[in-house]
Design a protein around this motif. Sequence first.
Motif, mmCIF file in Angstrom:
data_model
loop_
_atom_site.group_PDB
_atom_site.id
_atom_site.type_symbol
_atom_site.label_atom_id
_atom_site.label_comp_id
_atom_site.label_asym_id
_atom_site.label_seq_id
_atom_site.Cartn_x
_atom_site.Cartn_y
_atom_site.Cartn_z
ATOM 1 N N GLY A 143 -7.604 -0.054 3.181
ATOM 2 C CA GLY A 143 -8.664 0.183 4.155
ATOM 3 C C GLY A 143 -9.534 -1.040 4.339
ATOM 4 O O GLY A 143 -9.975 -1.351 5.454
ATOM 5 N N SER A 144 -9.785 -1.784 3.255
ATOM 6 C CA SER A 144 -10.581 -3.016 3.370
ATOM 7 C C SER A 144 -9.833 -4.089 4.144
ATOM 8 O O SER A 144 -10.441 -4.895 4.854
ATOM 9 C CB SER A 144 -10.962 -3.533 1.978
ATOM 10 O OG SER A 144 -9.863 -4.139 1.313
ATOM 11 N N THR A 162 -13.842 2.760 0.755
ATOM 12 C CA THR A 162 -12.466 2.933 1.215
ATOM 13 C C THR A 162 -11.541 2.535 0.082
ATOM 14 O O THR A 162 -11.992 2.365 -1.069
ATOM 15 C CB THR A 162 -12.215 2.093 2.494
ATOM 16 O OG1 THR A 162 -10.885 2.318 2.967
ATOM 17 C CG2 THR A 162 -12.430 0.607 2.250
ATOM 18 N N ASN A 163 -10.265 2.393 0.363
ATOM 19 C CA ASN A 163 -9.349 1.828 -0.629
ATOM 20 C C ASN A 163 -9.008 0.402 -0.217
ATOM 21 O O ASN A 163 -9.487 -0.096 0.804
ATOM 22 C CB ASN A 163 -8.090 2.701 -0.773
ATOM 23 C CG ASN A 163 -7.424 2.978 0.568
ATOM 24 O OD1 ASN A 163 -7.681 2.296 1.563
ATOM 25 N ND2 ASN A 163 -6.569 3.991 0.609
ATOM 26 N N LYS A 222 -1.491 2.458 -4.770
ATOM 27 C CA LYS A 222 -2.874 2.491 -4.299
ATOM 28 C C LYS A 222 -3.780 1.607 -5.152
ATOM 29 O O LYS A 222 -4.966 1.451 -4.836
ATOM 30 C CB LYS A 222 -3.413 3.928 -4.315
ATOM 31 C CG LYS A 222 -2.568 4.917 -3.520
ATOM 32 C CD LYS A 222 -2.407 4.502 -2.068
ATOM 33 C CE LYS A 222 -1.550 5.507 -1.299
ATOM 34 N NZ LYS A 222 -1.257 5.040 0.086
ATOM 35 N N VAL A 276 -7.656 -3.456 6.632
ATOM 36 C CA VAL A 276 -7.787 -3.034 8.030
ATOM 37 C C VAL A 276 -9.174 -3.379 8.549
ATOM 38 O O VAL A 276 -9.337 -3.877 9.677
ATOM 39 C CB VAL A 276 -7.512 -1.527 8.170
ATOM 40 C CG1 VAL A 276 -7.781 -1.052 9.593
ATOM 41 C CG2 VAL A 276 -6.066 -1.210 7.781
ATOM 42 N N PHE A 277 -10.200 -3.150 7.745
ATOM 43 C CA PHE A 277 -11.579 -3.484 8.112
ATOM 44 C C PHE A 277 -11.731 -4.973 8.396
ATOM 45 O O PHE A 277 -12.286 -5.376 9.430
ATOM 46 C CB PHE A 277 -12.514 -3.057 6.974
ATOM 47 C CG PHE A 277 -13.876 -3.691 7.002
ATOM 48 C CD1 PHE A 277 -14.882 -3.176 7.808
ATOM 49 C CD2 PHE A 277 -14.160 -4.810 6.220
ATOM 50 C CE1 PHE A 277 -16.139 -3.766 7.830
ATOM 51 C CE2 PHE A 277 -15.402 -5.401 6.238
ATOM 52 C CZ PHE A 277 -16.406 -4.881 7.051
ATOM 53 N N THR A 292 -19.339 1.136 3.543
ATOM 54 C CA THR A 292 -18.267 2.123 3.664
ATOM 55 C C THR A 292 -17.363 2.023 2.446
ATOM 56 O O THR A 292 -16.864 0.933 2.130
ATOM 57 C CB THR A 292 -17.432 1.885 4.931
ATOM 58 O OG1 THR A 292 -18.267 1.965 6.081
ATOM 59 C CG2 THR A 292 -16.306 2.901 5.039
ATOM 60 N N ALA A 345 -5.698 3.158 11.636
ATOM 61 C CA ALA A 345 -4.773 3.477 10.552
ATOM 62 C C ALA A 345 -4.107 2.193 10.059
ATOM 63 O O ALA A 345 -3.980 1.216 10.802
ATOM 64 C CB ALA A 345 -3.725 4.466 11.047
ATOM 65 N N PRO A 346 -3.653 2.173 8.815
ATOM 66 C CA PRO A 346 -3.012 0.968 8.265
ATOM 67 C C PRO A 346 -1.803 0.491 9.066
ATOM 68 O O PRO A 346 -1.460 -0.689 9.023
ATOM 69 C CB PRO A 346 -2.608 1.403 6.853
ATOM 70 C CG PRO A 346 -3.568 2.490 6.495
ATOM 71 C CD PRO A 346 -3.826 3.214 7.789
ATOM 72 N N SER A 357 0.819 -1.219 0.000
ATOM 73 C CA SER A 357 0.000 0.000 0.000
ATOM 74 C C SER A 357 0.848 1.262 0.000
ATOM 75 O O SER A 357 0.394 2.315 -0.470
ATOM 76 C CB SER A 357 -0.942 0.003 1.210
ATOM 77 O OG SER A 357 -0.241 0.264 2.419
ATOM 78 N N ASN A 368 -12.022 2.535 13.878
ATOM 79 C CA ASN A 368 -11.464 2.819 12.560
ATOM 80 C C ASN A 368 -9.980 3.131 12.726
ATOM 81 O O ASN A 368 -9.607 4.208 13.185
ATOM 82 C CB ASN A 368 -12.206 3.995 11.924
ATOM 83 C CG ASN A 368 -11.770 4.225 10.492
ATOM 84 O OD1 ASN A 368 -11.150 3.356 9.872
ATOM 85 N ND2 ASN A 368 -12.080 5.392 9.965
#
Length: 550
Positions: A341-342, A337-338, A163, A344-345, A335, A358-359, A159, A356
């Motif tokens: 972000g997925s 995201t990028n 991106k 992390v989710f 949601t 941060a990476p 990442s 929520n």
Amino acid sequence: MKYLSFYFTFATVVTFLFSFAPHSLDTPQKFVQCLYNYPFISNSIFDVVYTQTNSSYFSILDMSIRNSRFSNLSSKPRVIVTPLDVSHIQATIMCSQRHGLQIRTRSGGHDYEGLSYVAEVPFVIIDIFNLRQITVDVENRTASVQAGATLGELYYTISQKSKTLGFPAGVCATVGTGGHFSGGGYGFLMRKYGLAADNIIDAHIIDVNGNLLDRKAMGEGLFWGIRGGGGASFGVIVAWKIKLVPVPSTVTVFNVARTLEENATEIIQKWQLVANQLDERIFIRVDVKKVNSVEHGKQIIQANFVSMFLGGVEELIPLMQKSLPELGLDRKDCTETNWIGSVVFANAVLLGSTVNEAPEVLLNRSRFLGRINKAKSDYVRKPIPIDGLQGLWSLLYEVPDGELQFAPYGGRMDEISESEISFSHRSGFIFHIHYMVIWEEEGDEVAQRYMNWIRKLYKYMEPYVSKSPRAAYLNYRDLDIGVNNNGYTSYNQASIWGLKYFGNNFRRLAEVKTKVDPRNFFRNEQSIPTLSDEENYINSNHVVSTIETK
């Protein structure tokens, strides 16, 4: 991937120096002295060798124990080696053979049966957590990753370079790439791009003779075997070269909860019919467990529909309304995201976190604390009927913390031949089941109660899952389905468990094993067996044609 400047061109010298009959009663000190005397060590090995008299021994041992069921076993490694480079691993392999010790290789410690750090015989751990260098080549869409790196470290590094590139592997950030990739490795990108093992284009492995081999040197047979067949049966994997995959700048995630009172059973029934037929950009996993109901003041069964879509919410909603309107997905549930972000989710969902983050959280190697657990797996070809699902829910009420995960197949998984790599579970399956039970109390009696429960659950599911053989996933290791002898195990005996993990690929895996590790040094309770002399004779022509020409 930069290693030593040689590929063991001095192998004959090493063979001469270390030709031996193993001394099974040798002390750890003699093994350690062997390491110190080993030729061609490129860095000092003194600081990465831990015996039980070393003050750091137990902290190093416990650092990556992810299943507390194995924390207090009396059988512990005689020595732990945490190599800084390839030569340390080569020395450990050769000295282990000389002094009658087996090897367990650990990259992340998530093996459900602890086989990367538990053994019933005198053994050494090679813990490769120091080997975690990652290099990303954005232009060629590839990455080189050492096997001690975690999935979280890999995802984060990708990442930071791009991106719009990602990699299809698991959701738990602290899992090591060494074991995960070699056993298959599935995650939210599986339906679009297949498994982690499907996207490996090269590897480095150290074999039983101490040779460092890349894909060309190891040959296509062994390269086939370590992509889905597990690496620990064949040597010590030290690095992978992987193919990165394109991901859009915007992806959509959701985690929608439905209780039985909110028709979760009926939604799951429909999910079974459509999940593997959806647009391959949609992955919807179903997590089912017992939760406390604030509204009703009691425990209820809840299903969480956890998803990632490679695209925006405006495109996702119509697709869901068409294929799974029963879920009632709304824009407010989603949601955008990028890709990172997925990731992390998904990791937060796994850990039960709603924050929520941060990476950078993906770099925390100690975040997943060891819990006492037992897991099993299954594959499903036909939808489970309503009454079968209802029986499952009843069983979940019997323990405090049992969970089921249903992961959909279809898409790219249907397009890859079962013989393309050694991972065999491909088309014909509609979803995979991961069973898990976790408990906090200690003691053998308590452990046996929970073990009996998950075995009861597994027995209950027999009519509803794959048969002949009943398939299982190697990365969800389960010794209940069969184990090897400590010494020689025949192919027929090992087939009891081997056919469940590898199906029609098991025979070829045994042929590869016989070719690269004929004396079966790299072995554990579920390692690939060698073929006997009789089996070798019968299959000799087949071995040549299959291993050397494929």
